[in-house]
Scaffold this active site. Structure first.
Site, PDB file in Angstrom:
ATOM      1  N   ASP A 402       0.829  -1.205   0.000  1.00 16.15           N
ATOM      2  CA  ASP A 402       0.000   0.000   0.000  1.00 16.15           C
ATOM      3  C   ASP A 402       0.863   1.254   0.000  1.00 16.15           C
ATOM      4  O   ASP A 402       1.920   1.296   0.632  1.00 16.15           O
ATOM      5  CB  ASP A 402      -0.898  -0.023   1.242  1.00 16.15           C
ATOM      6  CG  ASP A 402      -1.831   1.161   1.312  1.00 16.15           C
ATOM      7  OD1 ASP A 402      -2.697   1.284   0.429  1.00 16.15           O
ATOM      8  OD2 ASP A 402      -1.689   1.978   2.250  1.00 16.15           O
ATOM      9  N   GLU A 455       0.969  -0.547  -5.156  1.00 13.93           N
ATOM     10  CA  GLU A 455       0.003   0.529  -5.381  1.00 13.93           C
ATOM     11  C   GLU A 455       0.817   1.817  -5.471  1.00 13.93           C
ATOM     12  O   GLU A 455       1.143   2.423  -4.454  1.00 13.93           O
ATOM     13  CB  GLU A 455      -1.026   0.612  -4.246  1.00 13.93           C
ATOM     14  CG  GLU A 455      -2.135   1.602  -4.559  1.00 13.93           C
ATOM     15  CD  GLU A 455      -2.595   2.424  -3.363  1.00 13.93           C
ATOM     16  OE1 GLU A 455      -3.639   3.081  -3.472  1.00 13.93           O
ATOM     17  OE2 GLU A 455      -1.903   2.434  -2.327  1.00 13.93           O
TER      18      GLU A 455
END
Length: 736
Positions: A402, A455
């Site tokens: 993330d 990401e």
């Protein structure tokens, strides 16, 4: 005496140097600190008579010199006061549980098994069952393990400090699984810190309780060797990867609001995802987190599966069940930042430790979180070991990292003045880059076949390129640009789409610069954005048709696929972590139609090589017509690069049917309509080409043949040469 004063006030920096048995020339000096005891006796292991120790301090400190003939190498203690009698083990008669190699590798930043050495572990030590505790707190004057087992009293189990490494350890005899504990830390300034949960704790209490728990560590009976042996192929850029992104606590709920356990999800979720034809499940963070509304993206216990769903063994059973159904499992992983909850990592030993000491690097104002100090070797080792923990001990088939953008860019999401440039005055975080390369290399080496997804929302170069080529070493990158541009496009009124044609075509300029995943993720259905269906223009028929056309467009576009739960049946409401999905919508045909379409798209994507084998290669794609802005149509070919049959993908993103458009094709002959998102079985109007078109030897769009194709309104169709077996007629089982 200074030693007594330090023990009495729980400020002794090296309790093992004074407490416990110590051999001297005259015999054995035995010292013990048992708060509340008025009398203390040694109970020799050989069953001999109890030996009374002399009370040195009313706080409960006892000491005596025992003659050599009465040296109790194994013993228990019996304490007495006016309230009663109790027996206990003396933790200070046991030796070290860590070794010098642990110290060296931690300080060097190369310890790959910190999760096996630090934290709480059930062991047999020097012939005694109990729990070994170890924690890193280099700035502390004293660290104690506290819990129900010692009345949360930091005087009872102060830990041994290992010189130079900052590690503290203790073995607590006869302490078993399920015990709640934290660390009480005396900072360098002499102040007692808030009680801290274990950074390596493998289990935690359910919120709002915040203690770590001693986990029952038993060898899990894994039976997925065949699946693991094949996952290097299943996770490759040539594989049909279609990911079902999942927030486990809100996929389903019991009528009273209780979460489904992992075992209940084995029964309900795993067969459903397999039936839908997805290849992978991606779990939003399962690491323990205090706030439901963070969805796990502000974790406290990076090693502890959240207690919301059950224990670690339950999560392992879930992953094993996925593997048995041929499903890979990707875990969202958050090494970018952590929350400032007092029981967490923030100022862990009274100083900045896990977070960067520069507040402009160690704090992210936009999120109100602390950011890790990637340049500190021990912190990098902590995070890298955590990545191996999930891929090795839980057999995770991948990690989705993330917020990579905030890691590699010092200024990402920060206002001017809120960030510090690097040594060259630039915005690149060289330490984070080195850390990410380290983690990706470790996972590739230690967990063969597992993939790591980034990401990353900027144009950072080479995210999925090898480090030796200047890249970060990820296997895949989320294509956030494609997602943002195409969602903007379909949210436009169809009348205006002709003026924004480039929002769809621009993605092909960079489509093969990385190995991309096309993500329709949870972030697109929260924070007032509404659901995918709800943001579309027009009446209900146009909305459902547009969504179906968009899904057909997505599955025909180069790149692996990701769809957030609820999107597969066109949920109307915006997603909320506080309730389950609106499964009741499946009683209505339009929602059933979307679900049927997604299932069919997964089937076609999986069985037709041209749709997946060259997702990351130029040779897998060719525009037919990228310039038909007037009609808002898009057309291209997908190819497998091995000479196999191609797929022509034709999209009409207006509500006007197109009856007379000619499209170039690579060969003349019959082309079957293998997909039409306007088919009645998907909830459409049924307009199409009666299952086939005939291409003539009439050049068009730079190709030797062409055909006039009927494009239904707001629809995507796939055409393939008639001789191709696309799996039609395959037995699709009923929904579980």
């Amino acid at each position: 005496m200074a030693e007594l004063e330090a023990l009495r006030n729980a400020r002794h920096g090296d309790p093992f140097a004074w407490l416990g048995p110590h051999e001297v020339a005259e015999g054995l000096v035995l010292r013990a600190f048992v708060p509340d005891a008025e009398r203390l006796f040694v109970l020799p292991a050989d069953g001999g008579a109890p030996i009374a120790l002399t009370q040195r301090d009313a706080a409960g400190i006892f000491e005596d010199l025992l003659p050599k003939r009465r040296m109790p190498f194994g013993y228990r203690l019996r304490a007495e006061n006016a309230g009663g009698v109790w027996e206990l083990e003396d933790a200070y008669r046991f030796g070290e549980t860590l070794g010098p190699l642990d110290d060296h590798l931690l300080v060097e930043g190369t310890h790959r098994r910190l999760h096996e050495r630090l934290g709480a572990h059930l062991v047999v030590h020097e012939g005694m069952e109990g729990t070994r505790f170890a924690v890193w707190a280099p700035n502390a004057k004293r660290v104690s393990v506290v819990g129900d087992f010692n009345a949360w009293d930091g005087r009872r189990h102060p830990m041994r400090k290992r010189l130079d490494s900052g590690l503290w350890e203790i073995f607590v005899p006869r302490l078993g699984a399920g015990a709640a504990y934290k660390y009480e830390i005396l900072g360098a300034d002499g102040q007692v810190q808030p009680l801290k949960a274990d950074p390596f704790g493998r289990a935690a209490q359910l919120r709002p309780a915040t203690a770590s728990l001693v986990e029952a560590e038993a060898d899990f009976p894994w039976d997925d060797a065949d699946f693991l042996a094949r996952r290097d192929v299943a996770n490759s850029a040539r594989a049909p990867i279609a990911i079902y992104e999942l927030h486990a606590p809100s996929w389903r709920r019991h009528p009273d609001g209780r979460f489904y356990s992992w075992d209940e999800l084995v029964t309900a979720l795993v067969p459903y995802v397999a039936w839908m034809g997805f290849s992978h499940i991606e779990l939003m963070p399962v690491m323990e987190h205090p706030l439901d509304e963070s969805w796990g993206y502000q974790p406290i216990g990076l090693h502890a599966p959240t207690a919301r769903m059950g224990d670690a063994a339950g999560l392992k059973r879930f992953i094993q069940a996925c593997h048995a159904q041929g499903l890979g499992v990707i875990l969202d992983w958050v090494p970018a930042h952590f929350p400032q909850d007092r029981h967490g990592l923030i100022r862990f030993d009274g100083h900045t430790l896990y977070e960067h000491p520069d507040p402009k690097r160690g704090f992210h104002k936009g999120w109100g979180t602390a950011t890790f100090d990637f340049g500190r070797r021990e912190v990098a080792a902590f995070l890298a070991s955590n990545a191996l923990y999930w891929t090795q001990e839980f057999h995770a088939d991948g990690l989705r990292v993330d917020a990579v953008s905030t890691m590699v860019h010092l200024d990402h999401g920060r206002a001017p003045g809120d960030w510090t440039p690097n040594e060259e005055g630039g915005t690149e975080n060289h330490e984070a880059v080195a850390f990410l390369r380290q983690v990706n290399a470790l996972v590739a080496e230690e967990a063969p076949g597992a993939a790591v997804f980034a990401e990353e929302a900027t144009s950072w170069p080479g995210v999925t390129h090898a480090p030796e080529d200047g890249g970060l070493g990820f296997q895949f990158k989320w294509n956030m640009g494609w997602m943002n541009d195409t969602l903007r496009y379909i949210a436009l009124d169809p009348l205006h789409r002709r003026w924004h044609h480039n929002l769809v075509t621009f993605g092909m300029v960079y489509a093969f610069s990385e190995k991309f995943v096309l993500p329709l993720s949870h972030d697109e259905v929260v924070h007032g954005k509404g659901s995918l269906l709800g943001r579309l223009p027009g009446d209900d028929w146009q909305r459902f048709a547009t969504l179906r056309a968009y899904y057909g467009f997505m599955y025909g576009h180069p790149g692996k696929k990701l769809l957030f739960m609820g999107g597969e049946f066109a949920q109307w409401r915006e997603w909320s972590e506080a309730r389950e999905l609106d499964w009741w919508l499946l009683q209505f045909p339009p929602h059933q139609g979307v679900q049927t379409l997604v299932r069919e798209l997964n089937h076609l994507y999986r069985t037709i090589p041209a749709l997946h084998a060259r997702d990351a290669d130029y040779e897998g794609f060719r525009w037919i017509d990228a310039d038909d802005a007037e009609h808002s149509t898009f057309s291209w070919l997908r190819m497998d690069g091995e000479g196999g049959p191609p797929v022509a993908v034709l999209c009409n993103l207006t509500p006007v049917p197109r009856f007379h458009l000619r499209f170039g094709l690579p060969q003349a002959g019959v082309w079957r309509e293998v997909l039409n998102t306007d088919a009645t079985g998907f909830g459409g109007s049924g307009l199409g080409n009666l299952g086939r078109v005939v291409a003539e030897a009439l050049p068009a769009h730079g190709m030797p043949a062409s055909a006039i194709v009927v494009l239904p309104p707001l629809a995507t169709i796939y055409l393939m040469p008639e001789s191709v077996d696309d799996g039609e007629g395959e037995d699709h089982a009923d929904q579980p």
